[in-house]
Design an enzyme around this catalytic site. Sequence first.
Site, short mmCIF file in Angstrom:
data_model
loop_
_atom_site.label_atom_id
_atom_site.label_comp_id
_atom_site.label_asym_id
_atom_site.label_seq_id
_atom_site.Cartn_x
_atom_site.Cartn_y
_atom_site.Cartn_z
N ARG A 236 0.85 -1.19 0.00
CA ARG A 236 0.00 0.00 0.00
C ARG A 236 0.89 1.24 0.00
NH1 ARG A 236 -3.41 -2.85 -1.43
NH2 ARG A 236 -5.50 -3.23 -0.57
N GLU A 265 -4.61 6.87 -5.14
CA GLU A 265 -4.86 6.18 -6.42
C GLU A 265 -6.25 6.57 -6.91
OE1 GLU A 265 -4.35 1.94 -5.97
OE2 GLU A 265 -2.40 2.17 -5.04
N HIS A 283 -1.52 -0.56 -10.09
CA HIS A 283 -2.12 -1.49 -9.11
C HIS A 283 -2.62 -2.79 -9.77
CE1 HIS A 283 -3.89 -1.50 -4.80
NE2 HIS A 283 -3.57 -2.72 -5.21
C1 GLV Z 1 -4.67 -5.58 -3.59
O1 GLV Z 1 -4.00 -4.62 -3.35
C2 GLV Z 1 -5.51 -6.22 -2.65
O2 GLV Z 1 -5.60 -5.78 -1.49
O3 GLV Z 1 -6.17 -7.21 -3.05
#
Ligand code: GLV
Length: 312
Positions: A236, A265, A283
């Site tokens: 994160r 984001e 991501h």
């Molecule tokens: C991705 O970042 C998730 O938390 O699945």
Amino acid sequence: MSIRILSTSALVGPHIEDLGREFPELRIVPYRSAAWTEALPGVQALVVLLSEPLTETDLEPCANLKVIGTYSVGTNHLPRGYCEARGIHIVSTPGVLTNATADLALTLLLALTRRVREGEALLRSGQWKGWAPDLLLGSGLAGKTCGILGSGPIGRAFARRARAIGMKVVFWDREGTGEPVDLGAETARRLPLDDLLRSSNVLSLHCPLTDRTRGLLSRRKLALLPEGAFIINTARGGIVDEKAAIKLLHGGKIGGVGLDVYENEPDIDRQWLTAPRTVLLPHLGSATRETREEMSRLLCDGIRSVLKSSGT
Ligand code: GLV
């Protein structure tokens, strides 16, 4: 017919449609649209994405809410304490995205250290003049040390990949410095954070964003890394002080940064786009078809099981 299951999106694979056949009061309605807000008082289950935070205020009208499903392993966007106090279950998708995320972290690391982005750009620009002894020299990884933050399934899966390319592996996690981390056939040492940072040629983040890890890699902590260290973040964005990392990149202290996640984001700090020696992805950690289907299955199974066991 009142809406019982309110999802903000269709998910990959057939599982949410199967759930809708079982619970015909399932609707897909965009996050925070007027229709979504209007449906909240009646819902028993909510499904959201990791990019769709829920606040206590969002949940206040949901007098019948039994379960929130998030299409992610991370739950930092949900009011966990509030849910726990009210007996609202949270269903997320651990386990099934371990390999996909560890693979992507390794992809970032190799792309960064072997200058894949620059090589591709050179070739596509038509400027490549042919093989040269010193063309785009990267950094080797065998024999170097990889510090891993977080010893959960993804951190351990990344550690096995780092070992496979010849790196030494050390961990920092909330357990402190006790027992070594079990990697299956082998184990790896845990170190206090500052010791780990001082010895990590590569630092890869695999811990959740919590009150303890928010801002963990502050300017002061990042400064402990050896000259030329690489940072990989598939966890994160909020764990790293992004401005400090960008400054250290410009100053040449950090060898490179590979990111799949950002503090904001998709509105990322624009300074990332001009920072040197970066590989930046949008991501994509869990983004394989197989993984996203498994995530849907796990999420829908969890919702079904809570709704059935609560006798509704
Ligand atoms: C991705 O970042 C998730 O938390 O699945």
